[in-house]
Design an enzyme around this catalytic site. Structure first.
Site, PDB file in Angstrom:
ATOM      1  N   ILE A 160     -13.303   2.715   3.584  1.00  0.00           N
ATOM      2  CA  ILE A 160     -12.549   3.909   3.205  1.00  0.00           C
ATOM      3  C   ILE A 160     -13.251   4.705   2.102  1.00  0.00           C
ATOM      4  O   ILE A 160     -13.066   5.908   2.002  1.00  0.00           O
ATOM      5  CB  ILE A 160     -11.096   3.561   2.806  1.00  0.00           C
ATOM      6  CG1 ILE A 160     -10.221   4.823   2.824  1.00  0.00           C
ATOM      7  CG2 ILE A 160     -11.054   2.832   1.453  1.00  0.00           C
ATOM      8  CD1 ILE A 160      -8.736   4.551   2.802  1.00  0.00           C
ATOM      9  N   ASN A 213      -2.864  -1.651  -7.428  1.00  0.00           N
ATOM     10  CA  ASN A 213      -1.908  -2.546  -8.069  1.00  0.00           C
ATOM     11  C   ASN A 213      -1.120  -1.710  -9.072  1.00  0.00           C
ATOM     12  O   ASN A 213      -1.515  -0.600  -9.411  1.00  0.00           O
ATOM     13  CB  ASN A 213      -2.590  -3.777  -8.684  1.00  0.00           C
ATOM     14  CG  ASN A 213      -3.524  -3.438  -9.825  1.00  0.00           C
ATOM     15  OD1 ASN A 213      -3.140  -2.734 -10.774  1.00  0.00           O
ATOM     16  ND2 ASN A 213      -4.737  -3.918  -9.756  1.00  0.00           N
ATOM     17  N   VAL A 241      -9.429  -2.932  -1.665  1.00  0.00           N
ATOM     18  CA  VAL A 241      -9.559  -1.479  -1.573  1.00  0.00           C
ATOM     19  C   VAL A 241      -9.510  -0.852  -2.964  1.00  0.00           C
ATOM     20  O   VAL A 241     -10.288   0.050  -3.280  1.00  0.00           O
ATOM     21  CB  VAL A 241      -8.436  -0.893  -0.671  1.00  0.00           C
ATOM     22  CG1 VAL A 241      -8.382   0.616  -0.768  1.00  0.00           C
ATOM     23  CG2 VAL A 241      -8.634  -1.326   0.768  1.00  0.00           C
ATOM     24  N   ASP A 242      -8.589  -1.328  -3.794  1.00  0.00           N
ATOM     25  CA  ASP A 242      -8.417  -0.781  -5.137  1.00  0.00           C
ATOM     26  C   ASP A 242      -9.724  -0.859  -5.932  1.00  0.00           C
ATOM     27  O   ASP A 242     -10.192   0.130  -6.502  1.00  0.00           O
ATOM     28  CB  ASP A 242      -7.301  -1.551  -5.846  1.00  0.00           C
ATOM     29  CG  ASP A 242      -6.813  -0.895  -7.127  1.00  0.00           C
ATOM     30  OD1 ASP A 242      -7.033   0.314  -7.323  1.00  0.00           O
ATOM     31  OD2 ASP A 242      -6.167  -1.600  -7.922  1.00  0.00           O
ATOM     32  N   SER A 254      -1.113  -3.388   1.835  1.00  0.00           N
ATOM     33  CA  SER A 254      -0.479  -4.705   1.649  1.00  0.00           C
ATOM     34  C   SER A 254      -1.001  -5.808   2.561  1.00  0.00           C
ATOM     35  O   SER A 254      -0.465  -6.911   2.549  1.00  0.00           O
ATOM     36  CB  SER A 254       1.052  -4.628   1.773  1.00  0.00           C
ATOM     37  OG  SER A 254       1.611  -4.012   0.636  1.00  0.00           O
ATOM     38  N   THR A 255      -2.056  -5.538   3.339  1.00  0.00           N
ATOM     39  CA  THR A 255      -2.523  -6.554   4.293  1.00  0.00           C
ATOM     40  C   THR A 255      -3.602  -7.476   3.735  1.00  0.00           C
ATOM     41  O   THR A 255      -3.969  -8.442   4.391  1.00  0.00           O
ATOM     42  CB  THR A 255      -3.059  -5.900   5.580  1.00  0.00           C
ATOM     43  OG1 THR A 255      -4.151  -5.046   5.236  1.00  0.00           O
ATOM     44  CG2 THR A 255      -1.969  -5.115   6.284  1.00  0.00           C
ATOM     45  N   GLY A 256      -4.091  -7.190   2.544  1.00  0.00           N
ATOM     46  CA  GLY A 256      -5.109  -8.053   1.928  1.00  0.00           C
ATOM     47  C   GLY A 256      -4.439  -9.161   1.130  1.00  0.00           C
ATOM     48  O   GLY A 256      -3.714  -9.991   1.681  1.00  0.00           O
TER      49      GLY A 256
END
Length: 170
Positions: free
Chosen positions: A11, A24, A33-34, A122-124
């Site tokens: 991404i 978070n 991702v964050d 939320s999938t990680g």
């Protein structure tokens, strides 16, 4: 009408008006991702996130809400940070996950964004089952009243891509 597209990849390498960060609640970076968005986007994103913490979000960004910052060195104008729920087998938090998508699109509308790139929120480390997360995400985007013309789900691997593809007509 919003067009939904799928891309398998990173991404932080896509071009969009707004890139959504699965943040978070601290807004100060993290893993997955964050962390990738903060690393690739550079220190300008962190500076704005710190300012948000010092002003409006002293206790952190609540789950299901969204807020925007500049995009720093990313190929976007903005990063929309949203905090997804941690998956629980005993408590249905589907509406909070859907809220991440709805609220991100609401923020995008306020910015005038017409293209938005989402990860699979939320999938990680938050462990939401991919197929269920895909169903919730696609439904939330389809049902949202938004001026965003194109939503791209940018999915890290083949498994995520297949789960989201199964939610879209051929």
């Amino acid at each position: 009408m919003t067009t939904i597209t799928l891309v398998q990849g990173d991404i932080t390498r896509v071009s969009a008006d707004a890139i959504v960060n699965a943040a978070n609640s601290s807004l100060l970076g993290g893993g997955g991702v964050d962390g990738a968005i903060h690393r690739r986007g550079g220190p300008a994103i962190l500076r704005e996130c710190r300012a948000l913490r010092a002003s409006r979000y002293g206790k952190g960004l609540p789950t299901g809400r969204a807020v925007a910052t500049i995009a720093g060195d990313l190929d976007a104008r903005w990063v929309i940070h949203t905090v997804g729920p941690v998956y629980s087998e005993t408590e249905d938090q589907s509406d909070l996950l859907a809220s991440c998508y709805r609220e991100s699109l609401r923020v995008a509308d306020g910015l005038g964004a017409r293209t938005v790139a989402f990860p699979a929120i939320s999938t990680g480390v938050f462990r939401w089952p991919m197929t269920d997360a895909a169903r919730i995400a696609v439904t939330a985007v389809r049902e949202a009243e938004t001026a965003v013309r194109e939503v791209g789900f940018v999915l890290f691997d083949e498994r995520a891509y297949a789960a989201f593809a199964s939610q879209l007509p051929d």
